[in-house]
Scaffold this active site. Structure first.
Site, PDB file in Angstrom:
ATOM      1  N   LYS A  60      -2.674  14.632  -9.632  1.00 48.18           N
ATOM      2  CA  LYS A  60      -1.651  14.357 -10.726  1.00 48.18           C
ATOM      3  C   LYS A  60      -0.579  15.464 -11.136  1.00 48.18           C
ATOM      4  CE  LYS A  60      -2.562  10.002 -11.490  1.00 48.18           C
ATOM      5  NZ  LYS A  60      -1.576   9.138 -11.300  1.00 48.18           N
TER       6      LYS A  60
ATOM      7  N   ASP B 256       0.825  -1.276   0.063  1.00 48.01           N
ATOM      8  CA  ASP B 256       0.118   0.076   0.048  1.00 48.01           C
ATOM      9  C   ASP B 256       0.978   1.193   0.132  1.00 48.01           C
ATOM     10  OD1 ASP B 256      -1.537   2.120   0.526  1.00 48.01           O
ATOM     11  OD2 ASP B 256      -2.615   1.180   2.291  1.00 48.01           O
ATOM     12  N   VAL B 257       0.736   1.829  -1.068  1.00 46.36           N
ATOM     13  CA  VAL B 257       1.987   3.030  -1.407  1.00 46.36           C
ATOM     14  C   VAL B 257       1.754   3.994  -0.475  1.00 46.36           C
ATOM     15  CG1 VAL B 257       2.559   2.371  -3.637  1.00 46.36           C
ATOM     16  CG2 VAL B 257       0.605   4.213  -3.096  1.00 46.36           C
TER      17      VAL B 257
ATOM     18  N   TYR C  51      -8.249  14.812  -8.240  1.00 45.59           N
ATOM     19  CA  TYR C  51      -7.417  14.189  -9.106  1.00 45.59           C
ATOM     20  C   TYR C  51      -6.558  14.930 -10.010  1.00 45.59           C
ATOM     21  CZ  TYR C  51      -6.268  10.474 -12.410  1.00 45.59           C
ATOM     22  OH  TYR C  51      -5.449   9.439 -13.323  1.00 45.59           O
TER      23      TYR C  51
END
Length: 264
Positions: free
Chosen positions: A176, A64-65, A172
């Site tokens: 990013k 799990d990052v 989102y």
């Protein structure tokens, strides 16, 4: 490029995050086909195991990052086995299906989307934790392993959404965009230690995320003047180019792979 064995990554030790599906799985397959010994990491352990079983000598890792301890443990395991890590492709990421539904409903009703005012703290934090915090955890662990050896290549998977910043998708787009800037800053630091960092920024791609995209929103992305949705393999080929010696002079690049929808 393609998936046939070319020897381009013979003898390389490679880690792929998000390897259980989509772009990450395609990258893992391409790297293995071209000679790398692959560690396939994913938060979905069974999915990582499924992909690893397909590949010659691949090893699955459940990671799990968002948890820096899990990330550090995974990198430590690779170093314990091999003494080094040569290639990292960080493809782990999440979207927000609920926000997509809200955008699609607005499209169908021919009205502007109303998302930001409805967006809960948990939804915001989840996307940021995986896409931005996770990228930091992975990049930090990579530099701790690669910089002392003065060798290594990192490719992060960003998104064209960082540039076109779609209405109704603020978390989102922000995650990013932040991941791009993070990767570029780290790239400028890392090259002094012989480590290259670059980013591929896909547009619409046929992945699990795309499968969860409502039909109305998919139609909104369709445009006969540009290429259709990319395949995961097409994006994987760009990632492998960035990870190869052919891209030796690319440092801190963000390569748009969006089929001609726009340029940045």
């Amino acid at each position: 490029m393609g998936g046939e064995h070319t020897g381009r990554f013979d003898g390389r030790i490679a880690l792929v995050t998000g390897a259980g599906s989509g772009i990450g799985a395609a990258v893992a397959r391409r790297l293995a086909a071209q000679g790398a010994e692959v560690f396939a990491a994913d938060v979905d352990g069974p999915a990582a195991q499924s992909v690893a079983r397909e590949l010659r000598g691949a090893q699955p890792l459940t990671v799990d990052v968002t948890d820096p301890r899990q990330v550090d443990t995974a990198f430590g395991e690779i170093v314990r086995r091999h003494g080094r890590l040569d290639v990292l492709v960080h493809a782990a990421g999440v979207d927000d299906p609920t926000a997509k539904e809200w955008i699609a409903e607005a499209l169908v009703a021919d009205r502007p989307p109303e998302v930001t005012g409805r967006l809960g703290d948990d939804a915001w934090r989840h996307v940021m934790r995986v896409n931005l915090d996770g990228t930091f955890h992975v990049l930090r662990a990579a530099l701790r392993v690669m910089a002392p050896r003065r060798s290594g290549v990192v490719v992060t998977v960003g998104s064209s959404s960082a540039f076109d910043a779609q209405a109704g998708y603020p978390h989102y787009a922000a995650s990013k965009s932040g991941a791009h800037a993070l990767s570029q800053s780290v790239a400028k630091e890392a090259i002094a230690f012989g480590v290259r960092v670059n980013t591929v920024a896909p547009g619409p791609t046929e992945t699990g995320m795309a499968a969860r995209t409502p039909a109305a929103l998919r139609r909104g992305f369709a445009d006969p003047r540009v290429r259709p949705y990319a395949t995961p393999e097409e994006i994987a080929d760009v990632a492998l180019f960035l990870a190869s010696e052919e891209a030796a002079n690319l440092v801190g690049a963000v390569l748009l792979a969006n089929g001609g929808r726009f340029t940045a």
